[in-house]
Design a protein around this motif. Structure first.
Motif, PDB file in Angstrom:
ATOM      1  N   VAL A  43     -77.884 -45.116  38.715  1.00 27.54           N
ATOM      2  CA  VAL A  43     -78.601 -44.858  39.970  1.00 27.54           C
ATOM      3  C   VAL A  43     -78.314 -43.441  40.450  1.00 27.54           C
ATOM      4  N   ALA A  44     -77.074 -42.986  40.289  1.00 27.60           N
ATOM      5  CA  ALA A  44     -76.729 -41.615  40.665  1.00 27.60           C
ATOM      6  C   ALA A  44     -77.505 -40.603  39.830  1.00 27.60           C
ATOM      7  N   ALA A  51     -77.728 -41.795  46.156  1.00 33.40           N
ATOM      8  CA  ALA A  51     -77.666 -43.108  45.496  1.00 33.40           C
ATOM      9  C   ALA A  51     -77.421 -44.216  46.507  1.00 33.40           C
ATOM     10  N   SER A  54     -80.623 -45.376  47.821  1.00 30.63           N
ATOM     11  CA  SER A  54     -81.337 -46.247  46.881  1.00 30.63           C
ATOM     12  C   SER A  54     -80.849 -47.676  47.013  1.00 30.63           C
ATOM     13  N   GLY A 202     -84.506 -44.647  42.100  1.00 31.62           N
ATOM     14  CA  GLY A 202     -83.160 -45.214  42.028  1.00 31.62           C
ATOM     15  C   GLY A 202     -83.109 -46.619  42.591  1.00 31.62           C
TER      16      GLY A 202
END
Length: 435
Positions: A43-44, A51, A54, A202
């Motif tokens: 996700v990062a 993130a 997200s 993300g």
């Protein structure tokens, strides 16, 4: 109906033994697992230092969907989850069959996702190539499923304690490490460096980490008071998971840069390492592996049993309903599930974990979209007395959120979802008339 009473069909009813505490613990244990252990870095890579945003967007979708499921479970307190909701709302066999097939496909892709994700933590014990490690885990899951697994709530509670203990350790160690830095640096580390589209991309991936709360719908016939307790358990599971995930992702971003988090396949272990906590790598890696493998096994068993059910109902080749005489397990369905899972792993490409996780999220978001539409339709009839009712906007917000996140999913995820849809339509058209 009390436990032990005969069902209307003449078969024994499922025992209603699950109270609110057991349901909440089950739900939290189902959500917390492979997603957060393996996907924080992914996700990062998508959203950078945003993130956490997200995960917050994914949590919002999970909360809205949880509210819808809470009302749907109260209105339709039967096992089968999204497929049962679609059957009640739309009737016929096509819509429930498609929804059920998407849930089945999500189980296979989820098993493939965690099979690839296990490699990072497995390296603390043995250094195998990623594909070899994934195929070995698939073989192990198939073997366990063949031998026979009787999962109980007590066993799930034990699994949950281990998984949550690992996350609490990361939080405690990570916060201790982060608070040695000036507050201005901590704030700066969380300042978004990506735009809204990157955050949504993300979020499509982070949503995989929230999957599991919907499984509580399948316990409707085993809960003591499903109309009251299952909605509360769903909402509590989403709330607890959201708090844990947001703290964990903040700890990761405080301990390392988004690029460093994206570069490692075991981000939570790296947090423990960077903090200098005196814990052997293999110890934490073992907990992470357990969480990842347990998620994969639960999804693999679910997929194999659904394949068996399709064969038994004439919606798939009848050979899938074959049961091994000695083990009394659906051995053909298990082999097919293992073969499809292995095929997904072998064709996943370099971004395998991310692509398969997004494919799982896409498949389930389509099922959730159908559930929101089911709720809109079911609300045309008044609910019974005491039935939980979500805010009026819930299903409409759920439809909008699902469509928004689906718009950011990669083409590869839609290609796999399209293949699942085509296969479902073929099976329904060719074999549905034989039921």
């Amino acid at each position: 109906m009390e436990a032990g009473d005969a069902a209307v069909s003449g078969h024994p009813a499922l025992a209603r033994r699950l109270g609110p505490a057991a349901l909440v613990f089950y739900g939290v244990g189902d959500v917390l697992g492979a997603g957060i252990y393996a996907l924080v870095g992914k996700v990062a890579a998508e959203a950078g230092s945003a993130a956490w945003a997200s995960f917050l967007v994914s949590a919002a979708l999970a909360a809205v969907t949880g509210l819808a499921y809470a009302e749907l479970c109260a209105r339709v307190p039967r096992s089968a989850g999204a497929a049962a909701f679609a059957a009640e709302a739309f009737g016929g066999s096509l819509m429930p069959h498609l929804v059920g097939f998407f849930v089945l496909a999500s189980g296979v892709t989820s098993a493939a996702t965690v099979s690839l994700a296990c490699h990072g933590y497995l390296r603390s014990f043995v250094d195998l190539p990623p594909l070899a490690a994934a195929l070995a885990l698939i073989a192990l899951m198939a073997l366990i499923a063949f031998i026979g697994v009787r999962e109980s709530v007590a066993a799930n509670n034990a699994f949950t304690v281990m998984e949550v203990s690992g996350l609490l350790l990361v939080i405690a160690v990570g916060l201790s490490y982060a608070f040695r830095r000036p507050a201005a640096e901590l704030v700066a580390a969380l300042e978004p460096d990506a735009g809204p589209l990157a955050v949504l991309a993300g979020a499509t991936l982070a949503f995989y980490a929230f999957i599991g709360f919907e499984d509580l719908a399948n316990l409707a016939e085993e809960a003591k008071d499903p109309v009251r307790d299952i909605p509360r358990a769903i909402l509590a599971s989403v709330a607890v998971s959201t708090v844990v995930y947001l703290v964990v992702v903040c700890v990761v971003l405080w301990a390392m840069t988004p690029a460093q988090a994206a570069a490692t396949s075991r981000p939570l272990l790296e947090v423990v390492r960077l903090a200098g906590f005196p814990l052997p790598d293999w110890c934490f890696a073992g907990v992470a592996l357990f969480a990842i493998a347990n998620t994969g096994l639960a999804n693999f068993i679910m997929a194999s049993r659904l394949l068996y059910g399709l064969g038994d109902q004439g919606l798939a080749p009848a050979v899938l309903a074959s049961v091994h005489e000695g083990r009394r397990t659906p051995w053909v369905a298990i082999l097919v599930a293992a073969g499809v899972t292995a095929a997904l792993v072998l064709t996943a490409g370099e971004q395998g974990v991310a692509v398969l996780a997004k494919t799982t999220a896409v498949l389930l978001m389509i099922a959730f979209l159908a559930s929101h539409l089911s709720l809109i339709r079911l609300r045309r009839a008044p609910a019974g007395p005491g039935v939980f009712r979500a805010p009026a906007f819930t299903p409409y917000a759920g439809v909008a959120a699902c469509l928004l996140l689906l718009s950011q999913a990669p083409r590869e995820a839609f290609l796999r979802a399209g293949a699942a849809l085509a296969l479902a339509l073929v099976l329904h058209g060719v074999l549905g008339k034989r039921r």
